[in-house]
Design a protein around this motif. Structure first.
Motif, PDB file in Angstrom:
ATOM      1  N   ALA A  50       5.977   1.589  -7.395  1.00 33.43           N
ATOM      2  CA  ALA A  50       4.431   1.191  -6.229  1.00 33.43           C
ATOM      3  C   ALA A  50       5.167  -0.722  -6.640  1.00 33.43           C
ATOM      4  O   ALA A  50       4.062  -1.115  -7.170  1.00 33.43           O
ATOM      5  N   ARG A  51       5.852  -0.972  -5.210  1.00 35.72           N
ATOM      6  CA  ARG A  51       6.082  -2.293  -5.745  1.00 35.72           C
ATOM      7  C   ARG A  51       6.572  -2.807  -4.482  1.00 35.72           C
ATOM      8  O   ARG A  51       7.516  -1.987  -4.090  1.00 35.72           O
ATOM      9  N   ASP A 101      -0.179  -4.496  -9.732  1.00 35.98           N
ATOM     10  CA  ASP A 101      -0.356  -3.075  -9.538  1.00 35.98           C
ATOM     11  C   ASP A 101       0.845  -2.332  -9.449  1.00 35.98           C
ATOM     12  O   ASP A 101       1.674  -1.935  -8.523  1.00 35.98           O
ATOM     13  N   TYR A 148      -2.525  -4.545   2.303  1.00 34.09           N
ATOM     14  CA  TYR A 148      -2.411  -4.335   0.993  1.00 34.09           C
ATOM     15  C   TYR A 148      -1.334  -4.741   0.525  1.00 34.09           C
ATOM     16  O   TYR A 148      -0.686  -4.744  -0.744  1.00 34.09           O
ATOM     17  N   LEU A 151      -1.266  -5.742  -3.902  1.00 33.67           N
ATOM     18  CA  LEU A 151      -0.650  -5.420  -4.811  1.00 33.67           C
ATOM     19  C   LEU A 151      -0.036  -6.375  -5.099  1.00 33.67           C
ATOM     20  O   LEU A 151       0.640  -6.339  -6.787  1.00 33.67           O
ATOM     21  N   THR A 166       5.379  -0.625   1.225  1.00 32.74           N
ATOM     22  CA  THR A 166       3.968  -1.857   2.046  1.00 32.74           C
ATOM     23  C   THR A 166       3.633  -1.035   3.072  1.00 32.74           C
ATOM     24  O   THR A 166       2.590  -1.440   3.690  1.00 32.74           O
ATOM     25  N   ARG A 189       0.908   3.753  -8.641  1.00 31.85           N
ATOM     26  CA  ARG A 189       0.688   4.313  -7.174  1.00 31.85           C
ATOM     27  C   ARG A 189      -0.631   4.692  -7.536  1.00 31.85           C
ATOM     28  O   ARG A 189      -1.277   5.402  -8.603  1.00 31.85           O
TER      29      ARG A 189
END
Length: 326
Positions: free
Chosen positions: A80-81, A243, A234, A238, A111, A246
């Motif tokens: 999640a990046r 973070d 978002y 992020l 994203t 997920r």
């Protein structure tokens, strides 16, 4: 005869504002219109907006899908990046004079940002390589790129480019567009909200309208899978919080199945583990019932009545020992 007369206010200004938003964004439902109204400072709740939405006849007609994806889904893990994985695909349309053109869409799978939407009458593999090189110079190198098996992506120019850039390129299985679900979903939104609603008079006109829509998609349009945040907002959150985990709600709505536990590779093993879990649960429940029955039948010392009698119902202790769950 006495009848109830409604005392609700007419809400003329709110109805006008709702109609204007619905006319400007004809494929938006009441939930996205509610989010846009809240962004403009409207304090009304979702139920009130839905009632006015129905009374004004603004419901969106659903277009019939031509086919549905069926079959099993393979687990694909994505960190999640931003720039963890990009998806590429083409969308076709035509001008007012009947000449056809195509659009190369590039989407960030995490994203949901539209990184590029490039319309042209011809986009060969060398053109795709040039556009990706320019995009990497602006945004950075992705960890992986996903696409179908089109000739533009499997040509020698693209294979040499991915080898030079040292980027992992994943081709989906033939005839399985659901494996490229993020870009396919974006293509559906573009088709529904832009291509089916716009008449293009030339390539310059198409480039201007598509660029404006892509900018609006990234910065203004609320995205349901991101908690009704815009993709740009978002991505900013992020990046700011770093973070790497997920959202659990997002995982439950993911397009892909969850991975199997460590060391489990076959379907028979998964079925055996599920059956064993149910057997253990049944044993625990049976042991708990026997324990409660034993408490009921055991004589209680100091209680009124016969020495061998059972305790009264109000003194029944219903508890389960922790050892039962080992």
């Amino acid at each position: 005869m006495i009848r109830y007369r409604s005392c609700r206010p007419p809400d003329i200004e709110l109805r006008v504002q709702l109609r204007e938003l619905a006319n400007a964004r004809r494929r938006f439902g009441y939930r996205r219109l509610f989010v846009l109204l809240r962004q403009h400072g409207e304090p009304s709740g979702l139920n009130r907006i839905y009632r006015l939405y129905r009374e004004e006849g603004l419901s969106v007609r659903k277009r019939r899908a031509r086919r549905r994806a069926v079959g099993t889904r393979a687990p694909i893990l994505v960190e999640a990046r931003p720039n963890a994985r990009w998806s590429l695909d083409f969308v076709h349309d035509q001008f007012a004079n009947g000449r056809r053109f195509r659009i190369l869409n590039i989407v960030d799978d995490v994203t949901r940002e539209c990184l590029a939407a490039i319309p042209d009458t011809s986009i060969p593999g060398r053109r795709v390589a040039r556009e990706l090189t320019a995009l990497i110079a602006r945004r950075g190198k992705p960890g992986m790129i996903v696409s179908d098996n089109g000739t533009e992506f499997t040509c020698n120019a693209m294979l040499a480019w991915s080898e030079d850039q040292q980027i992992a390129w994943h081709f989906i299985a033939p005839g399985k567009p659901m494996q490229n679900g993020f870009c396919e979903s974006f293509n559906g939104r573009m088709r529904d909200e832009l291509l089916n609603e716009t008449l293009f008079f030339g390539l310059d006109h198409a480039r201007a309208r598509i660029a404006a829509w892509a900018n609006d998609y990234n910065s203004q349009r609320p995205h349901s899978s991101l908690g009704y945040l815009t993709p740009a907002a978002y991505a900013a959150n992020l990046t700011a919080t770093c973070d790497r985990l997920r959202n659990p709600d997002q995982l439950r709505r993911s397009h892909f199945a969850h991975p199997a536990p460590n060391g489990v590779t076959s379907a028979e093993t998964l079925i055996w583990m599920k059956v064993q879990g149910r057997v253990r649960c049944a044993k625990r429940m049976a042991a708990a019932r026997r324990f409660r029955l034993q408490l009921w039948c055991t004589p209680a010392q100091g209680d009124e009545g016969d020495a061998g009698g059972a305790p009264p119902p109000h003194k029944l202790i219903s508890c389960i020992l922790p050892a039962l769950y080992v």
